[in-house]
Design a protein around this motif. Sequence first.
Motif, PDB file in Angstrom:
ATOM      1  N   PHE A  98       0.841  -1.199   0.000  1.00  0.00           N
ATOM      2  CA  PHE A  98       0.000   0.000   0.000  1.00  0.00           C
ATOM      3  C   PHE A  98       0.876   1.249   0.000  1.00  0.00           C
ATOM      4  O   PHE A  98       1.072   1.895   1.033  1.00  0.00           O
ATOM      5  CB  PHE A  98      -0.924  -0.005   1.221  1.00  0.00           C
ATOM      6  N   PRO A 103      -5.927   6.855  -1.061  1.00  0.00           N
ATOM      7  CA  PRO A 103      -6.165   6.138   0.210  1.00  0.00           C
ATOM      8  C   PRO A 103      -6.557   4.691  -0.034  1.00  0.00           C
ATOM      9  O   PRO A 103      -7.217   4.368  -1.030  1.00  0.00           O
ATOM     10  CB  PRO A 103      -7.315   6.919   0.845  1.00  0.00           C
ATOM     11  N   ILE A 104      -6.151   3.812   0.879  1.00  0.00           N
ATOM     12  CA  ILE A 104      -6.670   2.459   0.847  1.00  0.00           C
ATOM     13  C   ILE A 104      -8.073   2.485   1.429  1.00  0.00           C
ATOM     14  O   ILE A 104      -8.456   3.440   2.119  1.00  0.00           O
ATOM     15  CB  ILE A 104      -5.762   1.469   1.612  1.00  0.00           C
ATOM     16  N   TYR A 106     -11.516   0.242   3.263  1.00  0.00           N
ATOM     17  CA  TYR A 106     -12.020  -0.925   3.973  1.00  0.00           C
ATOM     18  C   TYR A 106     -13.311  -0.547   4.702  1.00  0.00           C
ATOM     19  O   TYR A 106     -13.666   0.641   4.763  1.00  0.00           O
ATOM     20  CB  TYR A 106     -10.974  -1.486   4.944  1.00  0.00           C
ATOM     21  N   TYR A 114      -6.528  -2.227  11.502  1.00  0.00           N
ATOM     22  CA  TYR A 114      -6.254  -1.585  10.212  1.00  0.00           C
ATOM     23  C   TYR A 114      -5.928  -0.099  10.352  1.00  0.00           C
ATOM     24  O   TYR A 114      -4.918   0.365   9.812  1.00  0.00           O
ATOM     25  CB  TYR A 114      -7.427  -1.790   9.255  1.00  0.00           C
ATOM     26  N   CYS A 118      -2.379   1.953   9.477  1.00  0.00           N
ATOM     27  CA  CYS A 118      -2.376   3.130   8.606  1.00  0.00           C
ATOM     28  C   CYS A 118      -1.675   4.296   9.286  1.00  0.00           C
ATOM     29  O   CYS A 118      -0.878   5.017   8.669  1.00  0.00           O
ATOM     30  CB  CYS A 118      -3.804   3.515   8.230  1.00  0.00           C
ATOM     31  N   TYR A 125      -6.281   6.494   4.362  1.00  0.00           N
ATOM     32  CA  TYR A 125      -7.332   5.487   4.230  1.00  0.00           C
ATOM     33  C   TYR A 125      -8.704   6.136   4.224  1.00  0.00           C
ATOM     34  O   TYR A 125      -8.894   7.274   4.653  1.00  0.00           O
ATOM     35  CB  TYR A 125      -7.245   4.453   5.350  1.00  0.00           C
ATOM     36  N   THR A 127     -12.978   4.771   4.753  1.00  0.00           N
ATOM     37  CA  THR A 127     -13.858   3.645   5.087  1.00  0.00           C
ATOM     38  C   THR A 127     -15.219   3.828   4.432  1.00  0.00           C
ATOM     39  O   THR A 127     -15.675   4.954   4.213  1.00  0.00           O
ATOM     40  CB  THR A 127     -14.046   3.508   6.608  1.00  0.00           C
ATOM     41  N   ASN A 145      -8.717   3.656  -5.824  1.00  0.00           N
ATOM     42  CA  ASN A 145      -8.194   3.642  -4.460  1.00  0.00           C
ATOM     43  C   ASN A 145      -6.747   3.186  -4.471  1.00  0.00           C
ATOM     44  O   ASN A 145      -6.217   2.755  -5.504  1.00  0.00           O
ATOM     45  CB  ASN A 145      -9.046   2.722  -3.583  1.00  0.00           C
TER      46      ASN A 145
END
Length: 353
Positions: A98, A103-104, A106, A114, A118, A125, A127, A145
Amino acid sequence: MEKLWTENLRKIEPYVPGEQSTKSDIVKINANENPYPPSPKVQEVINNFNVENLRLYPNANATELKTALAEYYGVETQNIFVGNGSDDVIAIAFQALFNGDLPIVYPDLTYSFYPVWCSLFNIKYKTYPVGDDFRINPEDYKEKNGGVIIPNPNAPTSIGEDLDFIEKLMEYNRDSIVVIDEAYVDFGGVSCVELTKKYENLLVTGTFSKSRSLAGLRIGFAVGSKTLISVLEAVKNSYNSYTVDALSIAAGAASIRDDDYFKATCAKIIATRERVTQEMRNLGFTVADSSANFIFATRSDLSMKDMFEYLKTKNVFIRYFNVPRIENYVRISIGTDREMDIFLDTLKEYLSL
């Protein structure tokens, strides 16, 4: 006077595990541990382990363990990565995979480690909220993403998704790395390991802590393309070439090779889970359909925090999360039938107060 050197200390909110009570004679169903012992083959390995060999470094490539895992999942050893528990494996994946500008992503209700990773690794990230039924909507993951990570089954909700969900997720994220955390999949979930042969950008992680009763040895693994695994290996070897100790390598391989015991233990936990789920529903609780070794429950006319505190006074430990949206839910790990009977009896005592 303020010490200036303290400005260089990292300020971070750490992950908080389930309470580890030092009391004896408790019903400990708050950490998703397996209530049954490891395979007898593991016991045999430990009994016959040559302690003198502990003076030597373990095999840096954990060849015996990787070979056992590769045979079990029908892949090559180059498709296997192992580490010191799945937390170690996923942390390395965060560092290795990553690294984009985006941003990642989830779910908002998921494994609380998680956001810690980060923060630790300076990864942006975002959400996406799960639905009112706690289901993850794959349509949310269409936009660009920096990577995707989703536990399947999800924690703490216990809900698992099928392969159609994973396929849709992969089709929406052809240009991103997708990590599926399968810590609980052996208790009725659907594994997507086979899809790693189709999607080079898919990494699947797993653990020996839950279904294989080896939380105390700390063994985790990942299955993925040779490209992804080689990067994980490079990151691991940049700071610690010996993440898995010699005893864990031998015991982990023995556990993998005792498939009959593994399946029998999982089946017992699933049967107990279904019984307890039905009994709690009969008591007026709303319980999610679980694919994990725990259940996620609430009763709208009761305070789950008060119930959690009462059970603790009776030496029955479950998990309560003071988190928005689930502040009136509890997570209950599945123990032995005897432990779950004690839990249910104590629960009925609370309901009768």
